[in-house]
Design a protein around this motif. Structure first.
Motif, short mmCIF file in Angstrom:
data_model
loop_
_atom_site.label_atom_id
_atom_site.label_comp_id
_atom_site.label_asym_id
_atom_site.label_seq_id
_atom_site.Cartn_x
_atom_site.Cartn_y
_atom_site.Cartn_z
N LYS A 1 0.33 7.27 5.89
CA LYS A 1 0.75 6.50 7.08
C LYS A 1 0.57 4.91 6.28
CE LYS A 1 1.19 9.51 10.04
NZ LYS A 1 2.24 10.32 9.46
N ASP A 2 1.51 4.46 5.31
CA ASP A 2 1.26 3.48 4.41
C ASP A 2 2.65 2.64 4.52
OD1 ASP A 2 2.99 4.72 2.93
OD2 ASP A 2 1.33 5.09 1.42
N ASP A 3 2.53 1.66 3.54
CA ASP A 3 3.65 0.84 3.45
C ASP A 3 5.09 1.41 3.31
OD1 ASP A 3 2.02 -1.35 4.53
OD2 ASP A 3 1.78 -2.07 2.17
N MET A 4 5.03 2.67 2.95
CA MET A 4 6.51 3.22 3.00
C MET A 4 7.30 3.26 4.28
SD MET A 4 7.47 3.96 0.10
CE MET A 4 8.96 5.25 0.15
N ARG A 5 6.31 3.31 5.37
CA ARG A 5 6.86 3.22 6.72
C ARG A 5 7.69 1.95 7.32
NH1 ARG A 5 1.93 4.36 10.64
NH2 ARG A 5 1.08 2.86 8.93
N GLU A 6 7.33 0.89 6.05
CA GLU A 6 8.35 -0.28 6.35
C GLU A 6 9.53 -0.14 5.66
OE1 GLU A 6 6.25 -3.55 4.20
OE2 GLU A 6 7.81 -4.85 4.45
N LEU A 7 9.47 0.33 4.54
CA LEU A 7 10.44 0.50 3.39
C LEU A 7 11.52 1.61 4.00
CD1 LEU A 7 12.05 -0.14 0.89
CD2 LEU A 7 10.52 1.66 -0.10
N LEU B 1 17.16 4.18 4.02
CA LEU B 1 18.22 5.00 4.81
C LEU B 1 19.36 4.25 4.85
CD1 LEU B 1 15.79 7.22 7.33
CD2 LEU B 1 16.62 7.83 4.65
N GLU B 2 19.20 3.09 5.29
CA GLU B 2 20.21 2.26 5.69
C GLU B 2 21.15 1.64 4.43
OE1 GLU B 2 18.97 -1.00 8.13
OE2 GLU B 2 18.83 -0.02 9.84
N ALA B 3 20.34 1.60 3.39
CA ALA B 3 20.83 0.92 2.29
C ALA B 3 22.42 1.23 1.79
CB ALA B 3 19.93 0.88 1.25
N ARG C 1 7.94 9.15 -3.54
CA ARG C 1 7.69 9.26 -2.07
C ARG C 1 9.17 9.14 -1.30
NH1 ARG C 1 2.89 6.98 0.29
NH2 ARG C 1 3.89 7.37 2.27
N PHE C 2 10.27 9.17 -2.30
CA PHE C 2 11.50 9.36 -1.54
C PHE C 2 11.77 10.71 -1.33
CE2 PHE C 2 14.31 6.09 -4.18
CZ PHE C 2 13.63 5.01 -3.89
N TYR C 3 10.69 11.51 -1.73
CA TYR C 3 10.76 13.03 -1.52
C TYR C 3 10.71 13.51 0.07
CZ TYR C 3 9.49 17.88 -2.55
OH TYR C 3 9.35 19.28 -2.47
N ALA C 4 10.12 12.50 0.87
CA ALA C 4 9.94 12.70 2.43
C ALA C 4 11.28 12.47 2.95
CB ALA C 4 8.83 11.78 2.81
N ASN C 5 12.06 12.01 2.40
CA ASN C 5 13.67 11.60 3.07
C ASN C 5 14.49 12.24 2.19
OD1 ASN C 5 12.76 10.06 5.43
ND2 ASN C 5 11.90 8.87 4.06
N ASP D 1 0.86 -1.21 -0.02
CA ASP D 1 0.18 0.10 0.03
C ASP D 1 0.99 1.26 0.07
OD1 ASP D 1 -1.95 1.91 0.28
OD2 ASP D 1 -1.98 1.55 2.61
N VAL D 2 1.13 1.83 -1.37
CA VAL D 2 1.98 3.12 -1.33
C VAL D 2 1.01 4.11 -2.21
CG1 VAL D 2 3.89 3.86 -2.28
CG2 VAL D 2 3.90 1.62 -1.27
#
Ligand SMILES: Cc1cc2nc3c(=O)[nH]c(=O)nc-3n(C[C@H](O)[C@H](O)[C@H](O)COP(=O)(O)O)c2cc1C
Length: 177
Positions: free
Chosen positions: A63-69, A74-76, A100-104, A43-44
């Protein structure tokens, strides 16, 4: 190294899924840690440019599955993007994740490597030109080095892909990281 793979296709046994498996096999044999995110089964929500993530208390509206990714992104050390070509570009499911990378954004400007793997029906590179140009622009913007690309032309189906050396290319790319 930590390798994050983000796929776009809804075909669990399709061409890009096969390239992904070969890439992962190579990367695991080389001792890398893998996190795979299949966007078509997550769900993105597409970014709506509300700019809340760039406000005084930065937070994404959704508040969707980007919270999982996100923590994995960030660690990758390596981020691999994998998509079928849809109308001369990556597909919508993968694009929604990238937007959605935009948020980070600030945190993702980092010393990472990037991989692009594509498949398509056409037997020339033309259908992939747009996706490759976007990938080069995005990686340049984020300061990521391109570790490699696999672009499977004339691969409408898994049977067609298996007759090529693209799976071998994907395996070798994973192993070479
Ligand atoms: C909506 C849609 C649009 C497509 N557009 C293109 C295209 O522009 N160029 C092309 O060569 N193939 C195109 N294809 C073919 C796919 O890229 C190809 O079948 C690919 O192998 C599918 O990958 P998958 O099995 O991993 O989903 C399209 C397929 C679909 C469903």
């Amino acid at each position: 190294m930590k390798v994050v793979i983000i796929t776009g296709s809804a075909h669990k046994n399709g061409t890009t899924a096969y390239l992904t498996e070969q890439f992962i096999k190579g990367a695991q044999e080389a001792g890398h840690e893998i996190f795979r995110f299949d966007a078509a089964f997550k769900d993105v929500h597409p970014c709506i440019a509300c700019e809340k993530c760039h406000g005084s208390s930065p937070v994404c509206t959704f508040k969707d599955d980007m919270r999982e990714l996100n923590p994995h992104l960030l660690e990758a050390d390596v981020i691999a993007l994998v998509s079928p070509i849809y109308y001369y570009d990556i597909n919508a499911q993968l694009k929604a994740v990238i937007d959605r990378f935009y948020a980070n954004d600030a945190l993702l400007h980092d010393n990472k490597k990037a991989v692009l793997m594509l498949t398509m029906a056409d037997d020339t590179m033309e259908s992939a030109d747009g996706a490759i140009a976007s990938f080069k622009g995005m990686t340049n913007f984020l300061g990521w080095d391109i570790a490699g690309t696999v672009v499977g032309v004339n691969c409408m189906t898994l049977d067609m892909l298996k007759k090529t050396n693209y799976p071998e290319q994907a395996y070798k790319l994973g192993k070479s990281l």
